[in-house]
Design an enzyme around this catalytic site. Sequence first.
Site, mmCIF file in Angstrom:
data_model
loop_
_atom_site.group_PDB
_atom_site.id
_atom_site.type_symbol
_atom_site.label_atom_id
_atom_site.label_comp_id
_atom_site.label_asym_id
_atom_site.label_seq_id
_atom_site.Cartn_x
_atom_site.Cartn_y
_atom_site.Cartn_z
ATOM 1 N N ASN A 9 5.301 6.133 11.414
ATOM 2 C CA ASN A 9 4.648 5.776 10.153
ATOM 3 C C ASN A 9 3.674 4.649 10.474
ATOM 4 O O ASN A 9 4.067 3.490 10.589
ATOM 5 C CB ASN A 9 5.706 5.318 9.132
ATOM 6 C CG ASN A 9 5.068 4.812 7.849
ATOM 7 O OD1 ASN A 9 3.855 4.939 7.649
ATOM 8 N ND2 ASN A 9 5.877 4.225 6.974
ATOM 9 N N LYS A 11 1.357 3.415 8.806
ATOM 10 C CA LYS A 11 1.012 2.584 7.637
ATOM 11 C C LYS A 11 -0.512 2.379 7.551
ATOM 12 O O LYS A 11 -1.258 3.243 7.989
ATOM 13 C CB LYS A 11 1.791 1.266 7.678
ATOM 14 C CG LYS A 11 3.298 1.526 7.842
ATOM 15 C CD LYS A 11 4.150 0.332 7.607
ATOM 16 C CE LYS A 11 5.617 0.722 7.824
ATOM 17 N NZ LYS A 11 6.544 -0.371 7.604
ATOM 18 N N HIS A 88 8.926 5.479 0.246
ATOM 19 C CA HIS A 88 9.046 4.366 1.197
ATOM 20 C C HIS A 88 9.231 3.064 0.415
ATOM 21 O O HIS A 88 8.656 2.896 -0.657
ATOM 22 C CB HIS A 88 7.792 4.291 2.074
ATOM 23 C CG HIS A 88 7.958 3.357 3.225
ATOM 24 N ND1 HIS A 88 7.846 1.987 3.087
ATOM 25 C CD2 HIS A 88 8.272 3.587 4.525
ATOM 26 C CE1 HIS A 88 8.077 1.427 4.273
ATOM 27 N NE2 HIS A 88 8.339 2.371 5.159
ATOM 28 N N GLU A 90 7.979 0.252 0.750
ATOM 29 C CA GLU A 90 6.728 -0.456 0.432
ATOM 30 C C GLU A 90 6.062 0.156 -0.801
ATOM 31 O O GLU A 90 5.427 -0.540 -1.579
ATOM 32 C CB GLU A 90 5.792 -0.433 1.657
ATOM 33 C CG GLU A 90 6.291 -1.386 2.726
ATOM 34 C CD GLU A 90 5.946 -1.016 4.157
ATOM 35 O OE1 GLU A 90 5.060 -0.161 4.369
ATOM 36 O OE2 GLU A 90 6.591 -1.566 5.064
ATOM 37 N N GLU A 160 16.315 3.401 5.683
ATOM 38 C CA GLU A 160 15.548 2.238 6.122
ATOM 39 C C GLU A 160 15.988 1.011 5.335
ATOM 40 O O GLU A 160 15.506 0.787 4.211
ATOM 41 C CB GLU A 160 14.052 2.470 5.877
ATOM 42 C CG GLU A 160 13.470 3.624 6.649
ATOM 43 C CD GLU A 160 11.981 3.443 6.906
ATOM 44 O OE1 GLU A 160 11.613 3.416 8.078
ATOM 45 O OE2 GLU A 160 11.204 3.310 5.944
ATOM 46 N N GLY A 166 10.060 -4.310 9.744
ATOM 47 C CA GLY A 166 9.075 -5.280 10.222
ATOM 48 C C GLY A 166 9.644 -6.661 10.517
ATOM 49 O O GLY A 166 8.893 -7.617 10.690
ATOM 50 N N SER A 202 12.449 -1.618 12.318
ATOM 51 C CA SER A 202 12.349 -2.368 13.586
ATOM 52 C C SER A 202 12.796 -1.590 14.816
ATOM 53 O O SER A 202 13.341 -2.175 15.765
ATOM 54 C CB SER A 202 13.111 -3.703 13.493
ATOM 55 O OG SER A 202 12.486 -4.544 12.550
ATOM 56 N N GLY A 223 7.755 2.230 12.518
ATOM 57 C CA GLY A 223 6.568 1.648 11.893
ATOM 58 C C GLY A 223 5.665 1.009 12.924
ATOM 59 O O GLY A 223 4.972 1.699 13.677
ATOM 60 N N GLY A 224 5.701 -0.320 12.994
ATOM 61 C CA GLY A 224 4.803 -1.081 13.873
ATOM 62 C C GLY A 224 4.677 -0.532 15.283
ATOM 63 O O GLY A 224 3.565 -0.427 15.817
HETATM 64 P P1 13P Z 1 8.965 -1.140 11.342
HETATM 65 O O1 13P Z 1 9.333 -0.176 12.449
HETATM 66 O O2 13P Z 1 7.647 -1.812 11.564
HETATM 67 O O3 13P Z 1 10.087 -2.066 11.026
HETATM 68 O O4 13P Z 1 8.743 -0.244 10.027
HETATM 69 C C1 13P Z 1 9.703 0.665 9.677
HETATM 70 C C2 13P Z 1 9.174 1.521 8.595
HETATM 71 O O5 13P Z 1 8.921 1.052 7.506
HETATM 72 C C3 13P Z 1 8.936 2.940 8.901
HETATM 73 O O6 13P Z 1 8.702 3.664 7.752
#
Ligand code: 13P
Length: 242
Positions: A9, A11, A88, A90, A160, A166, A202, A223-224
């Site tokens: 993802n 983002k 999600h 967010e 999640e 993050g 993470s 994510g990141g």
């Molecule tokens: P991180 O891997 O950056 O923690 O993000 C997880 C996420 O929100 C994937 O959808």
Amino acid sequence: MANRLVVGNMKMNLTAPEINKYLKGIEKYAYGKEVCFCPSALYLPYFIGKNFSVGIQNIASTEEGAYTGEIAASQAKSLKVDYAIVGHSERRSYYGETDEVVETKVKMALSHNLKVILCIGETLEERDSLKTYKVLKRQLKSALQGMPAKVVSKMMIAYEPVWAIGTGRVPSNQEIEDTIAFIKDILKELCGVSVKVLYGGSVNSKNIETLNKIPNVDGYLVGGASTKPEEFHKIIEVVVTQ
Ligand code: 13P
């Protein structure tokens, strides 16, 4: 471990030149359909038609029409997008997506034959007050109750924990295993089907070997770390080869 899915993802990251560089970095690896990239919707066409799956990070709750700035599930499907991430945290926290909106989006995506990745997870406050299971059950019930087993079996859940996204903080393997078992049990109870459950929060190249020892996890939502080709490649290597 057979058939674990790795979803990136990405983002709202990377500009067009950076995406081109990113693709050059990853295209040399023959990933296969067990790897899915979810870039910003603008860049989906750059990723489609290659040797991996592609997903959209969000879809509209309505069919196509006069909804400025939105992207319809039918439009994503017409581009041959495979997956849609729905709910999600967010989206829930920054854009006010309620359980009801998430339910509508799940139905919309499924009705257009997108494979849904439904995200659920508790906040730190909910975890600290021992409400994790209650929150997860509410999120699952609200999004899926009453849906035919055949339909639900085509989707996946991403667990999640909001406090792990993050932050570099990850639950213990035992906690993840127990929570995934709980989610699978609830889905059996609510819909009578087995559903795949991904872990997200993470995930990185340093903790993936440990995480990948969890017996009941069906993949990861990254994510990141998915925005950096080498880092993402290392994660995929571990999951595909272990
Ligand atoms: P991180 O891997 O950056 O923690 O993000 C997880 C996420 O929100 C994937 O959808």
